[in-house]
Design an enzyme around this catalytic site. Structure first.
Site, mmCIF file in Angstrom:
data_model
loop_
_atom_site.group_PDB
_atom_site.id
_atom_site.type_symbol
_atom_site.label_atom_id
_atom_site.label_comp_id
_atom_site.label_asym_id
_atom_site.label_seq_id
_atom_site.Cartn_x
_atom_site.Cartn_y
_atom_site.Cartn_z
ATOM 1 N N SER A 1 0.839 -1.187 0.000
ATOM 2 C CA SER A 1 0.000 0.000 0.000
ATOM 3 C C SER A 1 0.880 1.245 0.000
ATOM 4 O O SER A 1 1.781 1.380 0.814
ATOM 5 C CB SER A 1 -0.903 -0.008 1.236
ATOM 6 O OG SER A 1 -1.693 1.147 1.281
ATOM 7 N N GLY A 2 0.615 2.163 -0.931
ATOM 8 C CA GLY A 2 1.416 3.379 -1.025
ATOM 9 C C GLY A 2 2.563 3.279 -2.000
ATOM 10 O O GLY A 2 3.333 4.222 -2.158
ATOM 11 N N ASN B 1 -0.866 5.119 3.081
ATOM 12 C CA ASN B 1 -1.276 5.664 1.784
ATOM 13 C C ASN B 1 -2.582 6.425 1.959
ATOM 14 O O ASN B 1 -3.529 5.909 2.553
ATOM 15 C CB ASN B 1 -1.458 4.515 0.781
ATOM 16 C CG ASN B 1 -1.771 5.006 -0.611
ATOM 17 O OD1 ASN B 1 -1.799 6.206 -0.863
ATOM 18 N ND2 ASN B 1 -2.015 4.074 -1.522
ATOM 19 N N SER C 1 -5.446 4.476 -0.559
ATOM 20 C CA SER C 1 -5.136 3.047 -0.633
ATOM 21 C C SER C 1 -6.345 2.257 -1.129
ATOM 22 O O SER C 1 -7.467 2.421 -0.643
ATOM 23 C CB SER C 1 -4.730 2.545 0.761
ATOM 24 O OG SER C 1 -4.507 1.160 0.742
ATOM 25 N N SER C 2 -6.123 1.400 -2.128
ATOM 26 C CA SER C 2 -7.190 0.518 -2.608
ATOM 27 C C SER C 2 -7.433 -0.561 -1.561
ATOM 28 O O SER C 2 -6.527 -1.312 -1.215
ATOM 29 C CB SER C 2 -6.793 -0.124 -3.940
ATOM 30 O OG SER C 2 -6.594 0.849 -4.936
#
Length: 987
Positions: free
Chosen positions: A107-108, A157, A160-161
């Site tokens: 993430s990020g 993030n 973030s997804s």
């Protein structure tokens, strides 16, 4: 790529395959660090692209950059996400097969941005029609919608997804985007009801509260304050500096319009989002009298879902228990009620997200049934380990293990196929096969998921601890499994990828039995009048008759389906790396990056790509680049490319074990061999450049000399021809002139004709030239004039005119005075030259002898009214008379001067010297015979210098001490009037 090797010590290698110490993580990191500090965030491992998040704008994603990378071989230009996207696209068109791009990382690390850049590249590079533009817009705008409902701020993030996404982009036979399809995986529904400190819920909640229109918020019963909602404040960071929720809200609303969501669907969608917020504010208190729990607020707002109040109240505080042939409502405890409320919120949001993805797919669906080729984009969460890991993280890491297994299989397969195609013997590659890890999780009856399902189904209270004990009992001897209890019994190793150790996982059993607590909720939700809720909770869905699969089993099945999809396509990879935890530009954390390199399996991939040979190129490309190194191949090789390469490597002294000749490519085993070849080419380039420069300079100088010589010859030829033509023309003209002169002389006494006109002109010119040198002192001097030739009759007539009498001489003298006064000073003077002067213009009886009289118009000093008068000159004064009555007398000794304009008017002003305030002022007169009248005035008054020609305005005295003005200007029409400023205007 080869051209960049000269700067490898400073900026590193563009392809990790060329690393000499390819098994060394330190060498790998050093190369990555060099490129990162030079703002070179992309590096290849063969066809795999490694991307390091720069956390700043680099200006490398412009339309110009897209144009540069269109239609270019993967290794012709520096590594870039556009290069990968373009090669996938062109390979798909050329081979007419399906491909996918796997984008992974923590993430990020920039996965979502990488996916956006690929979509933007295809939006620009694909053919364009109205239909394709419509599909392109929907593909691009599906991203902000999915991000709003599926992304959130985390500690790592800000965008973030929180779900896995696989998007198929469908292309027709000419490469135009004609449709798409989206699959989503494992939405992090737990975020709806709980966020860690420093994290937020999904973006859409904040966008609705902060950016929603006032009427919409009023209808939804919402306040513009995130602090009012329990589900939005647990992370204590509702406001984030890098996120503009109001702007994002407008983007989402626009996207929903373009994707053609109906207004009723949009209203129903936002009603569900608002209901989830209201549901989070529901509170429960114990009622000891009735031994049940009720909620204290939030009931009216939940009516947005169209469910009766009583049904909502019962649904949130009770559950149904089957007792023989009856169903009994059993009240919840407060803890169970809170848990059931949160489970319902997660179920509503999760199913709504699934509905949203299905709606996007309907919008992107390709209506044409003809065969299409596909490029898939898989934006999947990366392998991560936290201090405390949720059930979702367990599934994420399991997903990464499956993809890593697929990744190694496909990479090995492609490498082995290339070796076999080229006729090169395949050498087995040592690598870690993580099949044992995947089996640990997914094996039937023995894996972690199987044990979890068993624990969920057994009678009695299933808890995290009972599940953990069952795992320790069944898997205690597995080399890649460990818990706290087992860790205390044996040496505790460092957690690595490939080890599923339940030291830090929590919440599996609770997560997997959510469905048990929501069976009654399903029946409640089916009574909703909201159109989307009705689709999300259909009446045909099974209730308690058949126990549904657990979440882990559902995810396992979807992962199997995803693997089948990917196995049917050609793979391409983008591995995203986060350089530091603080999102700081220019900061490179070695420890963090080393972990990601390990988790992403980059070293394994590099080892596979380096199996045997580090470098391979087609014969044509290799020969074209390095042919200057061999005299036999430079400048042009006459034979086949393979023979040329064989000759070239023999000249360079390659040892037999350093290279292999394939059917279409040369394979070089060690990077040092390529580096030595490239260094030799760099030296050779300078020598070649010097020779080429010398040849070119000689060519330029010789060409310049030849052009100068040719130009000189041309000029000489032209000049000689010009001189000859001019000489001929000159002689022809001389002959013609002499002939005409002789003929004119012979006919000089005859009337003017073509034959003698030029001769007679010559005679006149000759006479005038002689006359110029001996002019008489005055025109009237009759004795000193040269005798004119017979042709000069005009001069003879002039002499006769001069002899005619004294009055003629006097008239010419007066005309001469007029010329000296006005020639070149007043515009209408030339018109007066031909008009003869007379002695007087009026016969009048006057008491004194008049020497000259003329009619004039006199303009009053006040108001400038015109008056007709006669102007009479005597020997001592000028008189202004009206019908023999003297209106004003001007003594010549009191006349200061006369002013006239330089234009073609007939006005003149007599300036009179006077100190008596009672005496009249200057005279403003208009006369048709102005030149005659003023010349006569100069002669009679004996004041030849009194005339003053003025440009513009003339000032005069109305009376002593009071001034007036007459303004003169040119115009197409004659006008005389009094202007607004009080001046007399003469046009």
């Amino acid at each position: 790529m080869e051209g960049s090797l000269t700067a490898r010590d400073r900026v590193g290698l563009q392809d990790f395959v060329l690393l000499e110490a390819y098994t060394s993580e330190s060498a790998f990191l050093e190369n990555l660090r060099k490129r990162f500090h030079e703002n070179l965030i992309y590096t290849y491992i063969g066809t795999l692209l490694v991307s390091v998040n720069p956390y700043k704008e680099l200006g490398i994603y412009t339309k110009k950059q897209m144009d540069i990378y269109m239609g270019v071989n993967l290794f012709e230009l520096p590594p870039h996400i556009y290069a990968l996207a373009d090669n996938v696209y062109r390979t798909m068109l050329t081979e007419s097969n399906n491909h996918f791009i796997l984008i992974s990382g923590e993430s990020g690390a920039g996965k979502t941005e990488a996916s956006k850049k690929i979509l933007q590249f295809y939006a620009v590079s694909c053919p364009s029609t109205k239909l394709m533009d419509n599909v392109r817009d929907r593909l691009l705008l599906s991203n902000p919608v999915l991000e709003a409902f599926g992304n959130a701020k985390t500690l790592k993030n800000d965008n973030s997804s929180r779900f896995g996404k696989y998007m198929d982009i469908q292309f027709d036979h000419v490469g135009g985007a004609v449709g798409g399809h989206i699959l989503s995986y494992l939405l992090e529904k737990s975020r709806v009801v709980h966020q860690n400190h420093g994290e937020r819920n999904f973006h859409i909640f904040y966008q609705l509260v902060e950016g929603g229109e006032e009427d919409l918020l009023r209808w939804l019963g919402l306040q513009r304050n995130c602090q009012q909602y329990s589900y939005l404040v647990q992370g204590e960071c509702a406001k984030v500096s890098s996120i503009n929720d109001k702007t994002d809200w407008k983007t989402v609303r626009k996207a929903l319009t373009v994707i053609e969501f109906s207004e009723s669907n949009v209203e129903s969608l936002f009603a569900i989002i608002a209901s989830v917020l209201h549901l989070g504010n529901v509170k429960f208190i114990a009622d000891s009298r009735e031994d049940r729990n009720i909620y204290t607020n939030g009931q009216s707002q939940l009516l947005l879902l169209g469910i009766p109040t009583q049904v909502i109240q019962v649904g949130l505080t009770h559950r149904k228990i089957a007792a023989r042939s009856e169903e009994v409502l059993s009240p919840f405890t407060i803890d169970h009620a809170v848990y059931a409320r949160d489970a319902l919120a997660k179920a509503i949001y999760g199913r709504t997200f699934t509905w949203l993805v299905n709606m996007l797919n309907e919008s992107l669906a390709n209506k044409d049934s003809s065969r299409k080729t596909v490029i898939g984009l898989l934006d999947i969460y990366g392998f991560e380990v936290f201090n405390v890991n949720s059930f979702e993280q367990f599934c994420i890491n399991y997903c990464n293990e499956k993809l890593q297994q697929l990744f190694i299989q496909l990479t090995l397969k492609s490498e082995q196929e290339e070796y076999e195609m080229e006729g090169i013997e395949w050498e087995p590659v040592p690598y870690f096969n993580n099949k044992i890890i995947c089996d640990l999780v997914e094996e039937k009856f023995k894996g972690i998921i199987a044990v979890l399902d068993e624990e969920c189904l057994r009678p009695g209270e299933a808890t995290d601890m009972t599940f953990l004990e069952k795992l320790e009992e069944k898997m205690a001897g597995h080399p890649h499994f460990i818990t706290h209890k087992l860790a205390d019994q044996k040496t505790r190793k460092t957690l690595e990828r490939g080890d599923f150790r339940l030291l830090h996982y929590a919440g599996e059993v609770t997560y997997c039995v959510d469905h048990v607590l929501t069976i009654f909720h399903l029946q409640v939700m089916r009574q909703s009048k909201n159109a989307i809720v009705q689709l999300c909770f259909p009446t045909t869905e099974p209730d308690s008759k058949k126990r549904p699969e657990t979440v882990a089993t559902q995810f396992k099945s979807s992962l199997v389906g995803l693997t089948e999809i990917l196995m049917s396509k050609e793979p391409w990879y983008v591995r995203c790396i986060k350089p530091n935890e603080g999102k700081q530009p220019g900061s490179f954390d070695d420890v963090l990056v080393r972990h990601q390199v390990k988790y992403l399996g980059l070293m394994e991939h590099l080892r596979v790509r380096r199996a045997g040979f580090a470098y391979r190129r087609r014969y044509q490309i290799f020969l074209q680049r390095y042919k200057p190194l061999c005299p036999d191949t430079w400048p042009n090789w006459k034979g086949t490319a393979a023979e040329g390469v064989q000759c070239l490597v023999k000249h360079l002294g390659f040892k037999p074990d350093e290279y292999k000749m394939g059917r279409t490519k040369i394979f070089i085993r060690h990077p040092r061999t390529l580096f030595a070849t490239e260094d030799a080419f760099e030296v050779c380039k300078h020598e070649l450049a010097t020779r080429i420069q010398a040849k070119y300079k000689g060519y330029r100088v010789k060409g310049h000399y030849m052009r100068q010589r040719e130009a000189a010859t041309t000029i000489e030829t032209c000049w000689r021809g010009l001189k000859a033509r001019r000489e001929r023309q000159k002689r022809a003209w001389a002959v013609k002139v002499i002939k005409k002169f002789i003929k004119g002389f012979m006919t000089r006494n005859q009337p003017v004709s073509v034959d003698n006109s030029e001769y007679l002109d010559y005679v006149r010119q000759n006479y005038l030239t002689r006359l110029k040198e001996s002019l008489p002192k005055t025109v009237l001097d009759q004795n000193t004039w040269l005798t004119p030739p017979p042709i000069m009759k005009e001069v003879s007539r002039l002499r006769m005119y001069l002899n005619s009498g004294a009055h003629v001489v006097l008239h010419l003298q007066i005309k001469g005075l007029t010329s000296s006064l006005f020639k070149g000073r007043k515009e209408n003077y030339p018109h007066s030259v031909s008009r003869p002067f007379v002695d007087t213009r009026i016969i009048i009886s006057f008491h004194a002898f008049p020497q000259y009289s003329v009619p004039v118009v006199k303009y009053d000093r006040n108001g400038f009214r015109p008056r007709f008068r006669q102007l009479i000159y005597t020997g001592t004064a000028a008189y202004l008379v009206e019908e023999a009555k003297i209106k004003q007398r001007v003594q010549f000794n009191q006349l200061k001067g006369v002013s006239v304009s330089n234009l073609s008017d007939n006005f003149f002003i007599l300036h009179i010297q006077s100190e008596d305030i009672k005496q009249k002022g200057d005279l403003v007169l208009q006369c048709d015979h102005i030149f005659e009248a003023l010349t006569k005035l100069c002669l009679v008054a004996n004041k030849e210098n009194c005339i003053n020609v003025v440009q513009g305005s003339i000032k005069f005295d109305i009376q002593p001490g009071r001034e007036g003005f007459v303004d003169f200007k040119s115009g197409q029409e004659t006008m005389i009037y009094r202007a607004k400023n009080g001046h007399l205007m003469v046009v």
